[in-house]
Design an enzyme around this catalytic site. Structure first.
Site, mmCIF file in Angstrom:
data_model
loop_
_atom_site.group_PDB
_atom_site.id
_atom_site.type_symbol
_atom_site.label_atom_id
_atom_site.label_comp_id
_atom_site.label_asym_id
_atom_site.label_seq_id
_atom_site.Cartn_x
_atom_site.Cartn_y
_atom_site.Cartn_z
ATOM 1 N N ARG A 120 10.825 -3.676 5.883
ATOM 2 C CA ARG A 120 9.696 -4.813 5.729
ATOM 3 C C ARG A 120 10.077 -5.912 6.533
ATOM 4 N NH1 ARG A 120 12.248 -2.979 0.832
ATOM 5 N NH2 ARG A 120 11.150 -2.073 -0.833
ATOM 6 N N ARG B 237 5.211 0.450 7.260
ATOM 7 C CA ARG B 237 6.049 1.187 6.265
ATOM 8 C C ARG B 237 5.632 2.298 5.434
ATOM 9 N NH1 ARG B 237 10.516 0.148 2.901
ATOM 10 N NH2 ARG B 237 10.112 0.259 0.700
ATOM 11 N N HIS C 265 13.342 2.775 -1.988
ATOM 12 C CA HIS C 265 12.810 2.538 -3.418
ATOM 13 C C HIS C 265 13.761 2.656 -4.499
ATOM 14 C CE1 HIS C 265 8.751 2.278 -1.599
ATOM 15 N NE2 HIS C 265 8.881 1.520 -2.133
ATOM 16 N N TYR D 74 2.907 7.517 -3.335
ATOM 17 C CA TYR D 74 2.580 7.839 -2.140
ATOM 18 C C TYR D 74 2.518 9.372 -1.969
ATOM 19 C CZ TYR D 74 4.699 3.354 -0.275
ATOM 20 O OH TYR D 74 4.827 2.101 0.043
#
Length: 335
Positions: free
Chosen positions: A182, A282, A306, A315
């Site tokens: 990030r 990302r 995560h 995703y």
């Protein structure tokens, strides 16, 4: 005659006096002063980004509902309201945001900030209620798409590594792609957090209080090392790992906003139609891992860090949705 009993008596008397002393004698200034609930709430947050978001959202609430930015007195007045009246105020605020056309995610984030202010007020003893205001329902589907792996690699290869800016941008893109970092994880890096000999980086993850160590590919270690050698200057351990190179801000820490602008510029220059940001970078990296591992969410979790596998499942669901779209496109013209 021994004097020991007199000494014991004095000790006991001193202890009794100390226990009988009023706390207000020493803490009067703290107890009597009215707490600045907002500032105390912000100080309790570890992330600078979180503090900015809370201040912005709580300021929006007071601006819309009182016509003025939050002040210590107005915050205390809100926290001293009766519970049903405070719930009415927050419910009206929710309706105002909804009528203004704000997205459900934005509305829910601002409601969460107000609820956090109320909860912190309860901790400080200046509020005795909790508001029961529902969030706006949000669709489970979210756009986790980015660009293709081929597009991303072309942007990386397009960095002019004969220049100082190109060396920096090349290293940044490798971290965004190869480690799915990030932007705040990058902007908070100091020189001491990079160990070139071990090929590791110590990052402060989202919402974390302590740093975790991640491993870097050899190409990334080389790129960061090349950037640092070319940058030169003060190499003390507390110096930022990535800095600005423009004339006006040269040597200053590269902020999250600065990283966003670099990414936007590089992808636009490369002709990528998708509006790219560090977070979409990302997304692109995570999706690419799912593609290469045939949807192995556990392996993707190692990259993305995560906590919940359900997030990775979103995703993968979106990746499969794109696949179906392409399959339907190939069937165009058939009954």
């Amino acid at each position: 005659m021994s004097k020991e009993p007199d000494v014991e008596l004095v000790v006991v008397q001193n202890l009794e006096n100390a226990l009988a002393a009023k706390i207000e004698t020493y803490f009067a200034d703290v107890i009597d002063s009215q707490p600045d609930v907002l500032e105390e709430l912000l100080r309790s947050k570890n992330s600078e980004g979180t503090r900015r978001a809370y201040r912005r959202d709580i300021t929006d609430f007071f601006n819309r509902m009182t016509g003025q930015p939050p002040q210590c007195d107005s915050i205390l007045e809100f926290l001293h309201l009766e519970g049903h009246k405070a719930t009415l105020v927050v419910t009206k605020y929710r309706a105002i945001l909804n009528e203004a056309g704000l997205s459900p995610n934005t509305i829910n984030r601002r409601l969460a900030a107000i609820k956090s202010l109320i909860a912190f007020g309860r901790k400080l003893g200046v509020c005795n209620y909790a508001v029961d205001v529902d969030s706006i329902p949000v669709q489970s589907y979210r756009d986790t798409s980015g660009c293709t792996g081929e597009e991303f690699l072309n942007v990386i290869k397009g960095c002019d590594r004969s220049t100082l800016a190109g060396k920096r941008d090349y290293a940044l893109l490798l971290l965004l792609w190869g480690n799915a970092l990030r932007r705040n994880e990058i902007s908070t890096l100091d020189l001491r957090h990079f160990d070139g000999s071990k090929g590791t980086l110590s990052i402060l993850g989202k919402g974390k209080l302590s740093r975790v160590t991640i491993n870097l590919p050899k190409v990334t270690v080389t790129a960061i090392t090349d950037w640092l050698i070319a940058r030169g200057g003060d190499m003390s351990s507390s110096r930022p790992l990535f800095t600005s190179v423009d004339f006006q801000n040269s040597g200053h820490r590269l902020t999250g906003d600065g990283i966003y602008k670099i990414v936007k510029r590089l992808f636009k220059r490369a002709g990528v139609e998708k509006h790219m940001s560090p977070h979409r970078c990302r997304h692109s990296a995570i999706t690419a891992v799912l593609e290469k591992t045939d949807g192995n969410v556990r392996k993707a979790q190692k990259l993305s860090r995560h906590v919940k596998l359900n997030t990775l499942q979103i995703y993968d669901d979106n990746r499969n949705r794109d696949q179906l779209e392409m399959s339907e496109l190939l069937m165009d013209g058939l009954d």
